[in-house]
Scaffold this motif. Structure first.
Motif, mmCIF file in Angstrom:
data_model
loop_
_atom_site.group_PDB
_atom_site.id
_atom_site.type_symbol
_atom_site.label_atom_id
_atom_site.label_comp_id
_atom_site.label_asym_id
_atom_site.label_seq_id
_atom_site.Cartn_x
_atom_site.Cartn_y
_atom_site.Cartn_z
ATOM 1 N N SER A 12 -72.811 -10.379 -30.637
ATOM 2 C CA SER A 12 -71.813 -11.366 -30.218
ATOM 3 C C SER A 12 -72.296 -12.787 -30.464
ATOM 4 O O SER A 12 -71.563 -13.627 -31.004
ATOM 5 N N VAL A 13 -73.542 -13.076 -30.099
ATOM 6 C CA VAL A 13 -74.074 -14.433 -30.253
ATOM 7 C C VAL A 13 -74.227 -14.800 -31.728
ATOM 8 O O VAL A 13 -73.876 -15.904 -32.150
ATOM 9 N N MET A 14 -74.741 -13.854 -32.529
ATOM 10 C CA MET A 14 -74.962 -14.136 -33.947
ATOM 11 C C MET A 14 -73.657 -14.402 -34.694
ATOM 12 O O MET A 14 -73.651 -15.081 -35.724
ATOM 13 N N LEU A 45 -82.541 -13.821 -33.626
ATOM 14 C CA LEU A 45 -82.290 -13.660 -32.199
ATOM 15 C C LEU A 45 -82.792 -12.286 -31.776
ATOM 16 O O LEU A 45 -82.275 -11.266 -32.225
ATOM 17 N N GLN A 46 -83.821 -12.257 -30.940
ATOM 18 C CA GLN A 46 -84.383 -11.001 -30.451
ATOM 19 C C GLN A 46 -84.537 -11.076 -28.936
ATOM 20 O O GLN A 46 -84.989 -12.096 -28.402
ATOM 21 N N ILE A 47 -84.165 -9.991 -28.263
ATOM 22 C CA ILE A 47 -84.271 -9.919 -26.810
ATOM 23 C C ILE A 47 -85.273 -8.829 -26.463
ATOM 24 O O ILE A 47 -85.058 -7.650 -26.749
ATOM 25 N N GLU A 48 -86.389 -9.223 -25.833
ATOM 26 C CA GLU A 48 -87.418 -8.263 -25.468
ATOM 27 C C GLU A 48 -87.123 -7.590 -24.135
ATOM 28 O O GLU A 48 -87.382 -6.409 -23.944
ATOM 29 N N SER A 49 -86.589 -8.345 -23.184
ATOM 30 C CA SER A 49 -86.380 -7.804 -21.847
ATOM 31 C C SER A 49 -85.111 -8.376 -21.246
ATOM 32 O O SER A 49 -84.895 -9.586 -21.257
ATOM 33 N N LEU A 50 -84.257 -7.490 -20.730
ATOM 34 C CA LEU A 50 -83.036 -7.902 -20.051
ATOM 35 C C LEU A 50 -82.959 -7.165 -18.716
ATOM 36 O O LEU A 50 -82.971 -5.941 -18.685
ATOM 37 N N VAL A 51 -82.909 -7.904 -17.632
ATOM 38 C CA VAL A 51 -82.907 -7.310 -16.295
ATOM 39 C C VAL A 51 -81.670 -7.785 -15.544
ATOM 40 O O VAL A 51 -81.348 -8.969 -15.543
ATOM 41 N N THR A 52 -80.983 -6.851 -14.909
ATOM 42 C CA THR A 52 -79.817 -7.162 -14.090
ATOM 43 C C THR A 52 -80.146 -6.862 -12.633
ATOM 44 O O THR A 52 -80.652 -5.786 -12.322
ATOM 45 N N TYR A 53 -79.853 -7.813 -11.745
ATOM 46 C CA TYR A 53 -80.143 -7.666 -10.322
ATOM 47 C C TYR A 53 -78.854 -7.823 -9.532
ATOM 48 O O TYR A 53 -78.113 -8.793 -9.721
ATOM 49 N N ASN A 65 -88.669 -13.524 -22.697
ATOM 50 C CA ASN A 65 -89.271 -13.350 -24.021
ATOM 51 C C ASN A 65 -88.201 -13.334 -25.105
ATOM 52 O O ASN A 65 -88.118 -12.441 -25.942
ATOM 53 N N PHE A 66 -87.372 -14.344 -25.037
ATOM 54 C CA PHE A 66 -86.235 -14.513 -25.943
ATOM 55 C C PHE A 66 -86.753 -15.174 -27.220
ATOM 56 O O PHE A 66 -87.238 -16.296 -27.189
ATOM 57 N N GLN A 67 -86.682 -14.493 -28.364
ATOM 58 C CA GLN A 67 -87.119 -15.061 -29.637
ATOM 59 C C GLN A 67 -85.891 -15.614 -30.369
ATOM 60 O O GLN A 67 -84.934 -14.894 -30.624
ATOM 61 N N PHE A 68 -85.968 -16.895 -30.694
ATOM 62 C CA PHE A 68 -84.773 -17.611 -31.122
ATOM 63 C C PHE A 68 -85.133 -18.590 -32.225
ATOM 64 O O PHE A 68 -86.117 -19.324 -32.123
ATOM 65 N N GLN A 69 -84.348 -18.572 -33.294
ATOM 66 C CA GLN A 69 -84.547 -19.535 -34.378
ATOM 67 C C GLN A 69 -83.185 -20.004 -34.883
ATOM 68 O O GLN A 69 -82.291 -19.195 -35.124
ATOM 69 N N VAL A 70 -83.037 -21.314 -35.020
ATOM 70 C CA VAL A 70 -81.763 -21.885 -35.453
ATOM 71 C C VAL A 70 -82.036 -22.952 -36.506
ATOM 72 O O VAL A 70 -83.021 -23.686 -36.436
ATOM 73 N N SER A 71 -81.174 -23.017 -37.501
ATOM 74 C CA SER A 71 -81.269 -24.060 -38.525
ATOM 75 C C SER A 71 -80.038 -24.958 -38.433
ATOM 76 O O SER A 71 -78.956 -24.506 -38.046
ATOM 77 N N LEU A 72 -80.215 -26.226 -38.777
ATOM 78 C CA LEU A 72 -79.093 -27.160 -38.716
ATOM 79 C C LEU A 72 -79.358 -28.338 -39.642
ATOM 80 O O LEU A 72 -80.501 -28.721 -39.882
ATOM 81 N N ASP A 73 -78.284 -28.878 -40.181
ATOM 82 C CA ASP A 73 -78.375 -30.078 -41.005
ATOM 83 C C ASP A 73 -78.415 -31.303 -40.101
ATOM 84 O O ASP A 73 -77.756 -31.344 -39.049
ATOM 85 N N PHE A 74 -79.186 -32.299 -40.517
ATOM 86 C CA PHE A 74 -79.423 -33.473 -39.690
ATOM 87 C C PHE A 74 -79.250 -34.728 -40.529
ATOM 88 O O PHE A 74 -79.636 -34.770 -41.711
ATOM 89 N N GLY A 75 -78.648 -35.742 -39.941
ATOM 90 C CA GLY A 75 -78.508 -37.012 -40.633
ATOM 91 C C GLY A 75 -78.528 -38.172 -39.655
ATOM 92 O O GLY A 75 -78.190 -38.004 -38.477
ATOM 93 N N TYR A 76 -78.944 -39.351 -40.129
ATOM 94 C CA TYR A 76 -78.914 -40.528 -39.268
ATOM 95 C C TYR A 76 -78.301 -41.691 -40.033
ATOM 96 O O TYR A 76 -78.315 -41.730 -41.263
ATOM 97 N N LYS A 77 -77.795 -42.651 -39.272
ATOM 98 C CA LYS A 77 -77.276 -43.886 -39.860
ATOM 99 C C LYS A 77 -77.697 -45.045 -38.954
ATOM 100 O O LYS A 77 -77.409 -45.038 -37.751
ATOM 101 N N THR A 93 -87.639 -23.249 -33.700
ATOM 102 C CA THR A 93 -88.149 -21.913 -33.409
ATOM 103 C C THR A 93 -88.690 -21.866 -31.987
ATOM 104 O O THR A 93 -89.492 -22.724 -31.598
ATOM 105 N N ALA A 94 -88.249 -20.879 -31.215
ATOM 106 C CA ALA A 94 -88.741 -20.664 -29.853
ATOM 107 C C ALA A 94 -89.090 -19.196 -29.699
ATOM 108 O O ALA A 94 -88.270 -18.326 -29.996
ATOM 109 N N ASN A 95 -90.301 -18.908 -29.249
ATOM 110 C CA ASN A 95 -90.750 -17.515 -29.105
ATOM 111 C C ASN A 95 -90.745 -17.014 -27.667
ATOM 112 O O ASN A 95 -90.950 -15.823 -27.426
#
Length: 240
Positions: A12-14, A45-53, A65-77, A93-95
């Motif tokens: 869903s997220v991807m 996007l990788q999910i190592e552990s999901l706990v519901t309480y 332990n959410f492994q997450f990587q995103v790319s984006l275009d960047f510009g400044y003026k 990148t976040a591990n």
């Protein structure tokens, strides 16, 4: 919940488009600039552990332990003379990112319904890889990093909340059929409406087993074993 819930969240997220965003009037060593971030794409996007309480009529979902990587275009003026501008691409990148959402079990159209109202996504320790055409871009990104972090975390809050909300409420469908193979299926359905009170969620269910000698069900497909439910309970915790 089924073991496949983590895969459902990832799918869903991807498949969700993350909106572009701008950051205006950032004071940098070269002057005040406006920043724009477009073409935002989740690469990993990788999910190592999901706990519901569950606690009374509240629900808490935590992803660690959410492994997450995103790319984006960047510009400044630059907002003053000589009004220079430049652009490049960022990769974040976040591990060890994490996500926690709190919800309440209530009713909607006289049926149990989960309403997610508090969410917190954190990138944790993360890195930014800049691919650009000037050294000045690196300086600007260093100044803008807290703003970029806030914008990405806010966007992921919304995306993950929508995904989990949809998946959780799909569990309240009145009937569920689990196909075992091409000759066997297990049908678990809700024979009467559930009861949702201040501290009780009562979902009565009855199970039916179908084989080759029944005329009530013909299994259409053979499932992947990973799609079959696997519930591990420990007190009031459910690990998926």
């Amino acid at each position: 919940m089924a073991e496949g819930v983590k895969d459902q969240i990832i799918t869903s997220v991807m498949s969700t488009d993350i909106p572009s965003f701008t950051i205006d009037n950032i004071d940098t060593p070269i002057g005040v600039v406006n920043l724009s971030f477009t073409n935002i794409s989740i690469e990993t996007l990788q999910i190592e552990s999901l706990v519901t309480y569950f606690l009374t009529n509240e629900l808490e979902v935590t992803i660690n332990n959410f492994q997450f990587q995103v790319s984006l275009d960047f510009g400044y003026k630059l907002q003053t003379w000589p009004y220079s501008s430049d652009s490049g691409q960022l990769e974040i990148t976040a591990n060890n990112a994490s996500f926690m959402v709190e919800a309440h079990v209530t009713t909607k159209d006289d049926s149990p319904f989960i309403y997610l109202d508090t969410a917190q996504f954190s990138l944790g320790d993360f890195s930014i890889d800049l691919r650009g055409t000037s050294e000045m871009l690196s300086t600007i990104i260093q100044v803008a990093t807290p703003f970029i972090q806030y914008s990405i975390e806010t966007s992921m809050n919304a995306v993950l909340t929508d995904a989990i909300n949809s998946i959780c409420n799909s569990l309240f469908l009145p009937s569920t059929c689990i196909v075992i193979d091409d000759t066997t299926a297990i049908d678990v359905r809700q024979p009467i409406d559930g009861i949702c009170q201040d501290n009780i969620l009562d979902l009565p269910a009855s199970g039916f087993y179908y084989g080759t000698d029944t005329e009530f069900f013909v299994p259409p497909t053979t499932p992947d074993p990973d799609d079959l439910p696997l519930i591990i309970t420990n007190g009031m915790f459910i690990v998926l």
